[in-house]
Design a protein around this motif. Structure first.
Motif, PDB file in Angstrom:
ATOM      1  N   SER A 146      55.634  29.598  37.064  1.00  0.00           N
ATOM      2  CA  SER A 146      54.482  29.755  36.173  1.00  0.00           C
ATOM      3  C   SER A 146      54.904  29.418  34.750  1.00  0.00           C
ATOM      4  N   ASP A 147      53.945  29.319  33.853  1.00  0.00           N
ATOM      5  CA  ASP A 147      54.263  29.029  32.449  1.00  0.00           C
ATOM      6  C   ASP A 147      55.152  30.126  31.875  1.00  0.00           C
ATOM      7  N   GLU A 148      54.852  31.367  32.210  1.00  0.00           N
ATOM      8  CA  GLU A 148      55.651  32.484  31.714  1.00  0.00           C
ATOM      9  C   GLU A 148      57.083  32.407  32.241  1.00  0.00           C
ATOM     10  N   GLN A 149      57.229  32.087  33.516  1.00  0.00           N
ATOM     11  CA  GLN A 149      58.561  31.970  34.098  1.00  0.00           C
ATOM     12  C   GLN A 149      59.327  30.802  33.495  1.00  0.00           C
ATOM     13  N   SER A 150      58.646  29.697  33.281  1.00  0.00           N
ATOM     14  CA  SER A 150      59.291  28.544  32.655  1.00  0.00           C
ATOM     15  C   SER A 150      59.780  28.889  31.251  1.00  0.00           C
ATOM     16  N   ASP A 151      58.998  29.688  30.538  1.00  0.00           N
ATOM     17  CA  ASP A 151      59.401  30.107  29.194  1.00  0.00           C
ATOM     18  C   ASP A 151      60.657  30.981  29.262  1.00  0.00           C
ATOM     19  N   ARG A 152      60.747  31.836  30.277  1.00  0.00           N
ATOM     20  CA  ARG A 152      61.932  32.692  30.432  1.00  0.00           C
ATOM     21  C   ARG A 152      63.180  31.857  30.673  1.00  0.00           C
ATOM     22  N   ILE A 153      63.051  30.853  31.529  1.00  0.00           N
ATOM     23  CA  ILE A 153      64.198  30.000  31.829  1.00  0.00           C
ATOM     24  C   ILE A 153      64.599  29.187  30.600  1.00  0.00           C
ATOM     25  N   PHE A 154      63.619  28.668  29.870  1.00  0.00           N
ATOM     26  CA  PHE A 154      63.918  27.901  28.670  1.00  0.00           C
ATOM     27  C   PHE A 154      64.614  28.771  27.632  1.00  0.00           C
ATOM     28  N   ALA A 155      64.153  30.017  27.486  1.00  0.00           N
ATOM     29  CA  ALA A 155      64.787  30.931  26.536  1.00  0.00           C
ATOM     30  C   ALA A 155      66.230  31.218  26.939  1.00  0.00           C
ATOM     31  N   MET A 156      66.486  31.384  28.241  1.00  0.00           N
ATOM     32  CA  MET A 156      67.855  31.596  28.716  1.00  0.00           C
ATOM     33  C   MET A 156      68.725  30.392  28.395  1.00  0.00           C
ATOM     34  N   LEU A 157      68.182  29.192  28.617  1.00  0.00           N
ATOM     35  CA  LEU A 157      68.924  27.968  28.341  1.00  0.00           C
ATOM     36  C   LEU A 157      69.302  27.876  26.863  1.00  0.00           C
ATOM     37  N   VAL A 158      68.330  28.115  26.000  1.00  0.00           N
ATOM     38  CA  VAL A 158      68.549  27.961  24.559  1.00  0.00           C
ATOM     39  C   VAL A 158      69.448  29.066  24.001  1.00  0.00           C
ATOM     40  N   GLU A 159      69.227  30.295  24.463  1.00  0.00           N
ATOM     41  CA  GLU A 159      69.919  31.431  23.862  1.00  0.00           C
ATOM     42  C   GLU A 159      71.274  31.730  24.492  1.00  0.00           C
ATOM     43  N   ARG A 160      71.448  31.384  25.796  1.00  0.00           N
ATOM     44  CA  ARG A 160      72.658  31.841  26.470  1.00  0.00           C
ATOM     45  C   ARG A 160      73.494  30.729  27.104  1.00  0.00           C
ATOM     46  N   VAL A 161      72.889  29.592  27.400  1.00  0.00           N
ATOM     47  CA  VAL A 161      73.633  28.514  28.059  1.00  0.00           C
ATOM     48  C   VAL A 161      74.135  27.481  27.051  1.00  0.00           C
ATOM     49  N   ILE A 162      73.275  27.020  26.167  1.00  0.00           N
ATOM     50  CA  ILE A 162      73.626  25.944  25.244  1.00  0.00           C
ATOM     51  C   ILE A 162      74.652  26.347  24.184  1.00  0.00           C
ATOM     52  N   PRO A 163      74.544  27.525  23.564  1.00  0.00           N
ATOM     53  CA  PRO A 163      75.490  27.862  22.480  1.00  0.00           C
ATOM     54  C   PRO A 163      76.946  27.781  22.920  1.00  0.00           C
ATOM     55  N   ASP A 164      77.796  27.217  22.068  1.00  0.00           N
ATOM     56  CA  ASP A 164      79.210  27.124  22.397  1.00  0.00           C
ATOM     57  C   ASP A 164      79.849  28.505  22.476  1.00  0.00           C
ATOM     58  N   ILE A 165      79.453  29.408  21.570  1.00  0.00           N
ATOM     59  CA  ILE A 165      79.959  30.777  21.616  1.00  0.00           C
ATOM     60  C   ILE A 165      79.000  31.605  22.461  1.00  0.00           C
ATOM     61  N   PRO A 166      79.473  32.224  23.540  1.00  0.00           N
ATOM     62  CA  PRO A 166      78.576  33.001  24.402  1.00  0.00           C
ATOM     63  C   PRO A 166      77.817  34.067  23.613  1.00  0.00           C
ATOM     64  N   ALA A 167      76.528  34.160  23.846  1.00  0.00           N
ATOM     65  CA  ALA A 167      75.709  35.132  23.133  1.00  0.00           C
ATOM     66  C   ALA A 167      76.031  36.553  23.575  1.00  0.00           C
ATOM     67  N   GLN A 168      76.430  36.728  24.826  1.00  0.00           N
ATOM     68  CA  GLN A 168      76.776  38.036  25.373  1.00  0.00           C
ATOM     69  C   GLN A 168      78.144  37.933  26.051  1.00  0.00           C
ATOM     70  N   LEU A 169      78.842  39.030  26.078  1.00  0.00           N
ATOM     71  CA  LEU A 169      80.170  39.014  26.659  1.00  0.00           C
ATOM     72  C   LEU A 169      80.148  38.582  28.116  1.00  0.00           C
ATOM     73  N   CYS A 170      79.125  39.009  28.867  1.00  0.00           N
ATOM     74  CA  CYS A 170      79.045  38.655  30.283  1.00  0.00           C
ATOM     75  C   CYS A 170      78.712  37.194  30.501  1.00  0.00           C
ATOM     76  N   ASP A 171      78.377  36.453  29.424  1.00  0.00           N
ATOM     77  CA  ASP A 171      78.088  35.023  29.529  1.00  0.00           C
ATOM     78  C   ASP A 171      79.340  34.170  29.414  1.00  0.00           C
ATOM     79  N   ASP A 172      80.471  34.794  29.085  1.00  0.00           N
ATOM     80  CA  ASP A 172      81.694  34.036  28.818  1.00  0.00           C
ATOM     81  C   ASP A 172      82.286  33.515  30.119  1.00  0.00           C
ATOM     82  N   GLU A 173      82.087  32.237  30.380  1.00  0.00           N
ATOM     83  CA  GLU A 173      82.519  31.641  31.641  1.00  0.00           C
ATOM     84  C   GLU A 173      84.032  31.517  31.740  1.00  0.00           C
ATOM     85  N   LEU A 174      84.727  31.638  30.619  1.00  0.00           N
ATOM     86  CA  LEU A 174      86.180  31.485  30.618  1.00  0.00           C
ATOM     87  C   LEU A 174      86.917  32.821  30.718  1.00  0.00           C
ATOM     88  N   ALA A 175      86.360  33.865  30.131  1.00  0.00           N
ATOM     89  CA  ALA A 175      87.122  35.106  30.004  1.00  0.00           C
ATOM     90  C   ALA A 175      86.522  36.302  30.730  1.00  0.00           C
TER      91      ALA A 175
END
Length: 245
Positions: A146-175
């Motif tokens: 749905s549009d709402e679900q698409s917005d949630r995924i886009f927000a995750m992409l922008v806020e948690r996937v794209i940034p070089d520095i992980p936004a949250q500790l649990c997002d750190d794919e290396l550590a």
């Protein structure tokens, strides 16, 4: 070192869910440990996997990786995917492979074990499929977001996937894997201080009198790991839990 501590403090709060920051139940029995729910744990797993594959080139180069992430996102929007409940015991896996031998849909080489309906790993609910047939079956169950679900995924992409520095500790794919084990151990010591002290006592007894110390209880087993990026994700390929190990 001080900078690292400050950065971590902004992205992780002790005794709160590492993904959504809601308070965690004050119980040692609560699993999945640092997350309030399986959904939050798998959301963090998805973010880490998405970050890793975006940075190592797999997301662009491998269509199966993109499809796997799409499936994980679909499961997340549907309320979560509990890989633990769908894990297939090694002996059952071998039985199904020996029984079916080839893809039950097209007769091609059998590559992945599929749950026919629901989470049961009873052999009667399992079948051997080739990758193409498994992909096709999965695609049949996907519906447009749905549009709402698409917005949630886009927000995750922008806020948690794209940034070089992980936004949250649990997002750190290396550590995360190493950090998670330390944080979980610290939390367990807080939610069951008496048992933690007893474990320390047993360890001390073992050092002083190795033949007299009793064996630690199964309650002391803290080896379970929340991080399943490499082996348990809702997708396909050599790291999929569907594939024969």
């Amino acid at each position: 070192m001080i900078l690292t501590q400050v950065t971590v403090a902004r992205r992780f709060e002790p005794d709160r869910c590492a993904n959504c920051f809601e308070p965690l139940p004050a119980s040692y029995e609560h699993r999945p440990w640092l997350f309030c729910s399986v959904l939050c744990r798998e959301t963090a797993n998805t973010v880490r996997y998405w970050r890793k594959t975006s940075r190592n080139g797999q997301f662009e180069a491998d269509p199966e990786v993109r499809q796997a992430i799409g499936i994980r996102l679909a499961h997340m929007l549907a309320g979560g995917y509990n890989a633990d409940t769908r894990r297939i015991p090694v002996d059952v896996r071998a039985l199904v492979i020996e029984r079916d031998r080839a893809c039950v849909k097209c007769g091609g080489p059998g590559e992945e074990i599929d749950h026919i309906n629901g989470d049961s790993s009873d052999p009667g609910n399992l079948q051997l499929l080739c990758k193409n047939c498994h992909h096709a079956k999965t695609a049949e169950h996907l519906v447009p977001a749905s549009d709402e679900q698409s917005d949630r995924i886009f927000a995750m992409l922008v806020e948690r996937v794209i940034p070089d520095i992980p936004a949250q500790l649990c997002d750190d794919e290396l550590a995360w894997q190493a950090i998670e084990r330390q944080l979980r151990s610290e939390r367990l010591a807080r939610v069951r201080p008496a048992k933690a002290r007893r474990k320390d006592e047993l360890n001390s007894m073992e050092m002083l009198h190795p033949r007299m110390a009793p064996s630690p209880s199964a309650d002391f087993d803290e080896d379970d790991d929340d991080d399943r990026d490499e082996h348990y994700y809702a997708g396909f390929g050599e790291n999929s839990h569907y594939v024969k190990e």
